[in-house]
Design a protein around this motif. Structure first.
Motif, short mmCIF file in Angstrom:
data_model
loop_
_atom_site.label_atom_id
_atom_site.label_comp_id
_atom_site.label_asym_id
_atom_site.label_seq_id
_atom_site.Cartn_x
_atom_site.Cartn_y
_atom_site.Cartn_z
N MET A 110 -5.80 7.47 7.37
CA MET A 110 -4.85 7.13 8.43
C MET A 110 -3.40 7.13 7.95
O MET A 110 -2.48 6.89 8.75
N ASN A 111 -3.19 7.44 6.66
CA ASN A 111 -1.83 7.40 6.11
C ASN A 111 -1.48 8.72 5.42
O ASN A 111 -1.43 8.79 4.18
N PRO A 112 -1.24 9.78 6.19
CA PRO A 112 -0.87 11.07 5.58
C PRO A 112 0.49 10.99 4.89
O PRO A 112 1.39 10.27 5.33
N ILE A 113 0.61 11.75 3.82
CA ILE A 113 1.86 11.80 3.07
C ILE A 113 2.84 12.73 3.79
O ILE A 113 2.48 13.84 4.20
N ALA B 253 0.87 -2.28 1.32
CA ALA B 253 0.56 -3.67 1.70
C ALA B 253 -0.89 -4.02 1.37
O ALA B 253 -1.19 -5.14 0.95
N MET B 254 -1.79 -3.06 1.54
CA MET B 254 -3.19 -3.34 1.23
C MET B 254 -3.40 -3.46 -0.28
O MET B 254 -4.14 -4.31 -0.74
N LEU B 255 -2.75 -2.60 -1.04
CA LEU B 255 -2.89 -2.66 -2.49
C LEU B 255 -2.36 -3.97 -3.06
O LEU B 255 -2.80 -4.42 -4.12
N LYS C 27 -5.91 -8.74 -6.18
CA LYS C 27 -6.26 -7.91 -7.32
C LYS C 27 -7.58 -7.16 -7.10
O LYS C 27 -7.73 -6.00 -7.50
N GLN C 28 -8.54 -7.79 -6.47
CA GLN C 28 -9.84 -7.15 -6.27
C GLN C 28 -9.72 -5.93 -5.35
O GLN C 28 -10.28 -4.87 -5.64
N ILE C 29 -8.99 -6.07 -4.25
CA ILE C 29 -8.78 -4.94 -3.34
C ILE C 29 -8.04 -3.81 -4.06
O ILE C 29 -8.35 -2.63 -3.87
N TYR C 30 -7.07 -4.18 -4.88
CA TYR C 30 -6.31 -3.17 -5.62
C TYR C 30 -7.23 -2.33 -6.50
O TYR C 30 -7.19 -1.09 -6.47
N TYR C 31 -8.08 -2.98 -7.28
CA TYR C 31 -8.94 -2.24 -8.21
C TYR C 31 -10.07 -1.50 -7.49
O TYR C 31 -10.56 -0.48 -7.98
N GLU C 32 -10.47 -1.98 -6.33
CA GLU C 32 -11.53 -1.30 -5.58
C GLU C 32 -11.02 -0.05 -4.87
O GLU C 32 -11.80 0.90 -4.65
N SER C 33 -9.75 0.00 -4.51
CA SER C 33 -9.25 1.08 -3.65
C SER C 33 -8.25 2.02 -4.32
O SER C 33 -7.97 3.09 -3.77
#
Length: 292
Positions: A35-38, A100-102, A106-112
């Motif tokens: 959903m987030n094209p560059i 914002a999601m990253l 910390k857990q969400i950051y390393y998972e994604s």
């Protein structure tokens, strides 16, 4: 509204995302990624930027010939390049993860964090300079885990990028991709000259020079050239290599023979238990498509 009622309302609005199974969270991350094209930055109204769109190719087929075709024994080994196998997808995403999601935790950051590097196709084209220069500049700004996670790339080169002093730059790029790259779409354009000025003017023109030296697969002693021995052979995870040869003096059969020779050179030192690299000779498909 008392404190108990307010707390109850907050509990009802709260969704326990981290309690979901990891597989479901991973699927959510992938959808957010798509959903987030560059969007490329326009430095100035007059400054041209390359248009990002799907790059479609098709296998090169040998020309029909009514001359005598030598018979091949049934038990003779068939090189993988001679068969038309599935090509790499031209429709891979070109997207990023929301910052914002990253930064949520910390857990969400390393998972994604690895998703863009695993799913995107990284494209480096000849644009005022060789795609090799663009790729090396990009790689040098990344951390080790980022380069080692990259899976797919499309790279345009000038023939001079794979010889002389440029071989060391090519070796450095392949070394950065050694641990992760699975699919590489490579376009080699014959020409470009030996100097910077000649290279830039030719890159902008975008057409191969007739009579320009082509890239060799083997040297005079029959050994693989350095751009293969010290470059492509570093890509231990590579499974598919698509090669588009833009050489003005070459016909389809010459290109097919060159790609078959390249496949043999890459795989000659591999053990029987190792995965072989499949080399596909391709050409650009010029038909109009709606997907971009």
């Amino acid at each position: 509204m008392d404190s108990a009622t307010a707390a109850s309302s907050e509990d009802e609005a709260f969704f326990p995302f981290m309690e979901l199974p990891f597989e479901i969270r991973l699927q959510v991350y992938r959808w957010l990624h798509l959903m987030n094209p560059i969007r490329l930055t326009q430095f100035a109204p007059w400054y041209p930027i390359p248009v990002n769109r799907a790059y479609f190719v098709k296998p090169v087929t040998p020309p029909l010939c009514d001359s005598h075709v030598p018979e091949v024994p049934d038990d003779a080994p068939r090189p993988v390049a001679s068969a038309v196998g599935p090509l790499l997808s031209p429709c891979r995403p070109y997207c990023c993860m929301p910052t914002a999601m990253l930064q949520a935790n910390k857990q969400i950051y390393y998972e994604s964090r690895q998703i863009p590097f695993r799913e995107n196709e990284f494209v480096f084209v000849n644009w005022f300079a060789s795609g090799l220069w663009a790729a090396r500049s990009f790689i040098r700004g990344l951390r080790a885990w980022q380069t080692q996670t990259m899976r797919y790339a499309r790279l345009e080169l000038l023939s001079r990028d794979l010889s002389g002093r440029h071989v060391e730059e090519w070796r450095e790029l392949c070394g950065a991709w050694a641990a992760g790259l699975r699919g590489l779409r490579l376009k080699i354009l014959s020409g470009g000259g030996s100097g910077t000025g000649a290279g830039v003017s030719w890159v902008v023109a975008g057409s191969p020079q007739r009579g320009a030296p082509a890239v060799n697969v083997r040297d005079s002693d029959g050994k693989a050239e350095l751009w293969i021995e010290n470059g492509l052979k570093q890509l231990k995870r590579l499974r598919c290599l698509e090669v588009e040869l833009s050489v003005a003096d070459w016909d389809a059969q010459t290109k097919l023979d060159w790609c078959q020779c390249l496949e043999e050179a890459i795989n000659e030192s591999k053990a029987d238990t190792e995965q072989q690299v499949r080399v596909c000779c391709v050409e650009r498909e010029h038909e109009t498509r709606g997907w971009r």
